[in-house]
Design a protein around this motif. Structure first.
Motif, PDB file in Angstrom:
ATOM      1  N   HIS A  39       3.685  -8.513  15.337  1.00  0.00           N
ATOM      2  CA  HIS A  39       2.385  -7.844  15.208  1.00  0.00           C
ATOM      3  C   HIS A  39       1.927  -7.211  16.513  1.00  0.00           C
ATOM      4  O   HIS A  39       0.926  -6.494  16.524  1.00  0.00           O
ATOM      5  N   GLU A  86      -0.666  -6.416   6.257  1.00  0.00           N
ATOM      6  CA  GLU A  86      -1.411  -5.640   7.243  1.00  0.00           C
ATOM      7  C   GLU A  86      -0.853  -4.218   7.350  1.00  0.00           C
ATOM      8  O   GLU A  86       0.359  -4.030   7.434  1.00  0.00           O
ATOM      9  N   LYS A  87      -1.785  -3.234   7.399  1.00  0.00           N
ATOM     10  CA  LYS A  87      -1.391  -1.822   7.455  1.00  0.00           C
ATOM     11  C   LYS A  87      -0.440  -1.512   8.619  1.00  0.00           C
ATOM     12  O   LYS A  87       0.577  -0.849   8.440  1.00  0.00           O
ATOM     13  N   TYR A 106       1.543  -3.399  10.298  1.00  0.00           N
ATOM     14  CA  TYR A 106       2.869  -3.979  10.105  1.00  0.00           C
ATOM     15  C   TYR A 106       3.680  -3.149   9.095  1.00  0.00           C
ATOM     16  O   TYR A 106       4.856  -2.823   9.327  1.00  0.00           O
TER      17      TYR A 106
END
Ligand SMILES: NC(=O)c1ccc[n+]([C@@H]2O[C@H](COP(=O)([O-])OP(=O)(O)OC[C@H]3O[C@@H](n4cnc5c(N)ncnc54)[C@H](OP(=O)(O)O)[C@@H]3O)[C@@H](O)[C@H]2O)c1
Length: 290
Positions: free
Chosen positions: A76, A236-237, A239
């Motif tokens: 991340h 998550e966007k 990622y």
């Protein structure tokens, strides 16, 4: 006896690095932000330490009595600069080797963060041994396994491209060999790939053979994949965008190279995808076949 610090110790590669180092008789410190997870996993076989690479106050304790380091970039953390303070902290200590988990092809591709991280380590003067693996087989048993289990589909936007998948267990072994021989492998780089490059139709065929179900390659486009992973899977966007970029590169042919670096280091061939699928079959079974 000096110790080897293993970051990302609970991750795909880190936990195999630890197992292999223990087999070699090394003294290991397992690091991460979830120390209880590490204690449970390694049950007294290693020291554990709370380590957050974004928090410099955790570095001193992590590096105590350490002379070699396995360094991974938590996925991340998209900016190479996120790793620089820790690299600076290693630089002022007596470190004999840093083995950084990088990515195949980054020496010629400045886009992934690994490119700048490698360069920063080299410029720091730290002795290094970069590990540049191909795509992990664990992507299929991990992030992409939900669609395989629930829909009998491999749902990856990789078109017709080929990938020289490698088992993270093999990456762990190769990395442990480097760390166990710091003088021999000082200032070297190793592109570690699987035995052969496969396209996702071949992956689906092997998974069908191993599970006894008809598993197909859905071959989604980028937007369909992105929307599904963000909206349906709730990932998550940032990622998901990175994975889209990686599959874009894969379609350009960056993931298909096959090397002999693993054989040279370990003296044996890397695990095939079929061997991996058999060993990890529980990840691919659905309700009907369990
Ligand atoms: N997947 C692929 O095909 C592929 C191919 C080539 C290269 N790579 C590279 O491999 C790396 C990922 O390795 P992996 O798959 O072994 O990792 P992973 O399974 O995704 O695990 C991530 C690790 O990061 C640790 N972590 C998370 N936040 C942290 C923080 N703030 N400070 C310190 N540690 C933290 C986690 O431990 P805690 O929960 O204890 O913090 C965990 O052990 C990435 O850099 C990726 O680009 C991946």
């Amino acid at each position: 006896m000096m110790k080897i610090l293993v970051t990302g110790a609970s991750g795909n590669v880190g936990h195999f690095v630890i197992e292999e180092l223990l087999n070699m008789g090394e003294h290991v410190v397992a690091a991460g932000t979830n120390v209880n997870k590490l204690k449970g996993r390694f049950k007294g076989k290693v020291d554990t330490v709370y380590f957050d690479i974004t928090n410099q106050s955790t570095y001193d304790v992590a590096l105590k009595d350490v002379d070699r380091v396995f360094l991974m970039r938590p996925p991340h953390l998209g900016k190479p600069e996120d790793l620089y303070p820790f690299i600076d902290a290693m630089k002022v200590r007596d470190i004999k080797l840093v083995s950084f988990l990088s990515l195949m092809g980054v020496e010629n591709n400045p886009i992934p963060p690994h490119h700048k991280i490698e360069k920063y380590i080299e410029a720091s003067g730290l002795p290094y041994a970069h590990i540049r693996p191909g795509f992990f087989m664990q992507n299929l048993s991990g992030i992409h396994s939900a669609e395989i289990r629930e829909k009998n589909q491999v749902f990856v936007p990789a078109g017709k491209s080929k990938t020289s998948f490698i088992d993270a267990a093999d990456i762990g072994l190769a990395t442990a060999i480097l760390l166990h021989h710091p003088d021999q492998y000082r200032n070297t780089s190793h592109t570690i790939t699987g035995f052969e490059a496969l396209d996702y139709n071949q992956i689906a065929a092997i998974l069908s053979k191993v599970t006894g179900r008809q598993i197909t390659y859905a071959k989604p486009g980028y937007w369909k994949y992105r929307k599904y992973y963000i909206k349906k899977r709730g990932l998550e966007k940032g990622y998901v965008n990175v994975t889209v970029a990686l599959y874009f590169m894969t379609r350009m042919g960056t993931a298909k190279k096959v090397t002999e670096d693993f054989l040279k280091l370990s003296g044996r061939n890397p695990r095939t995808f079929e061997e991996f699928a058999r060993e990890n079959i529980r990840c691919f079974l659905n309700k009907e076949t369990i």
